[in-house]
Write a protein that holds these residues in place. Structure first.
Motif, PDB file in Angstrom:
ATOM      1  N   LEU A 189       0.834  -1.208   0.000  1.00 11.88           N
ATOM      2  CA  LEU A 189       0.000   0.000   0.000  1.00 11.88           C
ATOM      3  C   LEU A 189       0.871   1.261   0.000  1.00 11.88           C
ATOM      4  CD1 LEU A 189      -2.646  -1.335   2.489  1.00 11.88           C
ATOM      5  CD2 LEU A 189      -3.220  -0.350   0.255  1.00 11.88           C
ATOM      6  N   GLU A 190       1.914   1.274   0.796  1.00 13.13           N
ATOM      7  CA  GLU A 190       2.796   2.441   0.870  1.00 13.13           C
ATOM      8  C   GLU A 190       3.486   2.710  -0.462  1.00 13.13           C
ATOM      9  OE1 GLU A 190       5.348   1.387   4.122  1.00 13.13           O
ATOM     10  OE2 GLU A 190       3.862   1.995   5.633  1.00 13.13           O
ATOM     11  N   PRO A 201       3.509   8.045   1.825  1.00 12.95           N
ATOM     12  CA  PRO A 201       3.317   6.595   2.001  1.00 12.95           C
ATOM     13  C   PRO A 201       2.059   6.205   2.779  1.00 12.95           C
ATOM     14  CG  PRO A 201       5.555   7.231   2.583  1.00 12.95           C
ATOM     15  CD  PRO A 201       4.812   8.486   2.290  1.00 12.95           C
ATOM     16  N   ASN A 202       1.639   7.004   3.705  1.00  8.10           N
ATOM     17  CA  ASN A 202       0.471   6.650   4.520  1.00  8.10           C
ATOM     18  C   ASN A 202      -0.832   7.248   4.004  1.00  8.10           C
ATOM     19  OD1 ASN A 202       1.764   4.939   6.337  1.00  8.10           O
ATOM     20  ND2 ASN A 202       2.481   6.664   7.556  1.00  8.10           N
ATOM     21  N   ALA A 203      -0.827   7.781   2.804  1.00  5.82           N
ATOM     22  CA  ALA A 203      -2.052   8.374   2.239  1.00  5.82           C
ATOM     23  C   ALA A 203      -3.173   7.352   2.109  1.00  5.82           C
ATOM     24  CB  ALA A 203      -1.752   9.008   0.881  1.00  5.82           C
ATOM     25  N   TRP A 204      -2.839   6.070   2.023  1.00 10.28           N
ATOM     26  CA  TRP A 204      -3.871   5.027   1.896  1.00 10.28           C
ATOM     27  C   TRP A 204      -4.793   4.989   3.106  1.00 10.28           C
ATOM     28  CZ3 TRP A 204      -4.070   0.873   5.280  1.00 10.28           C
ATOM     29  CH2 TRP A 204      -2.912   0.616   6.041  1.00 10.28           C
ATOM     30  N   PRO A 209      -9.296   9.090   4.605  1.00  8.31           N
ATOM     31  CA  PRO A 209     -10.646   8.728   4.149  1.00  8.31           C
ATOM     32  C   PRO A 209     -10.967   9.129   2.713  1.00  8.31           C
ATOM     33  CG  PRO A 209     -10.737  10.437   5.838  1.00  8.31           C
ATOM     34  CD  PRO A 209      -9.314  10.000   5.738  1.00  8.31           C
ATOM     35  N   ASP A 210     -10.291  10.136   2.161  1.00 11.48           N
ATOM     36  CA  ASP A 210     -10.586  10.564   0.792  1.00 11.48           C
ATOM     37  C   ASP A 210      -9.709   9.859  -0.246  1.00 11.48           C
ATOM     38  OD1 ASP A 210      -8.379  11.962   1.761  1.00 11.48           O
ATOM     39  OD2 ASP A 210      -8.815  13.743   0.575  1.00 11.48           O
ATOM     40  N   THR A 211      -8.918   8.891   0.187  1.00 13.38           N
ATOM     41  CA  THR A 211      -8.112   8.094  -0.735  1.00 13.38           C
ATOM     42  C   THR A 211      -8.904   6.856  -1.140  1.00 13.38           C
ATOM     43  OG1 THR A 211      -6.051   8.840   0.286  1.00 13.38           O
ATOM     44  CG2 THR A 211      -5.951   6.823  -1.024  1.00 13.38           C
ATOM     45  N   GLU A 212      -9.001   6.623  -2.445  1.00 11.75           N
ATOM     46  CA  GLU A 212      -9.705   5.450  -2.965  1.00 11.75           C
ATOM     47  C   GLU A 212      -8.689   4.350  -3.260  1.00 11.75           C
ATOM     48  OE1 GLU A 212     -13.406   6.706  -5.544  1.00 11.75           O
ATOM     49  OE2 GLU A 212     -11.576   7.713  -6.242  1.00 11.75           O
ATOM     50  N   ILE A 213      -9.034   3.136  -2.858  1.00 15.44           N
ATOM     51  CA  ILE A 213      -8.188   1.975  -3.109  1.00 15.44           C
ATOM     52  C   ILE A 213      -8.999   0.964  -3.911  1.00 15.44           C
ATOM     53  CG2 ILE A 213      -6.829   0.112  -2.085  1.00 15.44           C
ATOM     54  CD1 ILE A 213      -6.662   1.855   0.476  1.00 15.44           C
ATOM     55  N   PHE A 214      -8.397   0.486  -4.994  1.00 18.02           N
ATOM     56  CA  PHE A 214      -9.021  -0.527  -5.837  1.00 18.02           C
ATOM     57  C   PHE A 214      -8.055  -1.703  -5.967  1.00 18.02           C
ATOM     58  CE2 PHE A 214     -10.642   3.576  -7.122  1.00 18.02           C
ATOM     59  CZ  PHE A 214     -12.004   3.366  -7.213  1.00 18.02           C
TER      60      PHE A 214
END
Length: 144
Positions: free
Chosen positions: A112-113, A123-126, A129-134
């Motif tokens: 993720l980082e 690195p910790n942006a994941w 709450p406004d970061t989308e992960i797919f």
């Protein structure tokens, strides 16, 4: 080969990355997408100069055919070695293929980082709450 799906082409010479370009999805049949991405990986990856004709003999080509993106709500839904990641925050985005964390022996958090870093994010942006992960999977095959 006539399906419309995303694909990436990775080129390596002497075991080192030499180019990697792809599309998350495509409006073209897979055989066209792969051909276009192979040429782009060899000539348009901004990290490398275009490949010279004498490099082609020693090149290894790897093709990753992608499944559609699935939104991730919890990090536990990501399985290293099974999933690739796309992280998006605002106009920034980064993608790493499923084989990358395996090659580097990363755990989920490191994966993720590094995907955040690829997006140009901290690195910790994941965790924000406004970061989308797919996530996605890929059928990977290649030849020398």
């Amino acid at each position: 080969m006539r399906q419309h799906c995303g694909a990436f082409v990775t080129l390596k010479t002497q075991g080192r990355l030499r180019g990697c370009i792809g599309n998350i999805s495509s409006t073209e049949p897979l055989y066209r997408t792969i051909g276009e991405m192979a040429v782009a990986a060899a000539t348009h990856d901004p990290r490398f100069p275009p490949m010279a004709p004498d490099e082609l003999d020693g090149a290894h080509i790897e093709i990753s055919v992608l499944t559609p993106l699935e939104k991730v709500d919890r990090p536990e839904e990501i399985h290293v070695g099974v999933h690739g990641l796309l992280i998006r925050k605002g106009r920034m985005s980064g993608l790493l293929l499923p084989q990358v964390p395996v090659e580097w022996n990363w755990d989920r958090e490191t994966f993720l980082e590094h995907t955040c870093r690829k997006a140009g994010l901290p690195p910790n942006a994941w965790k924000e709450p406004d970061t989308e992960i797919f996530r996605f999977s890929a059928d990977v095959f290649g030849e020398e």
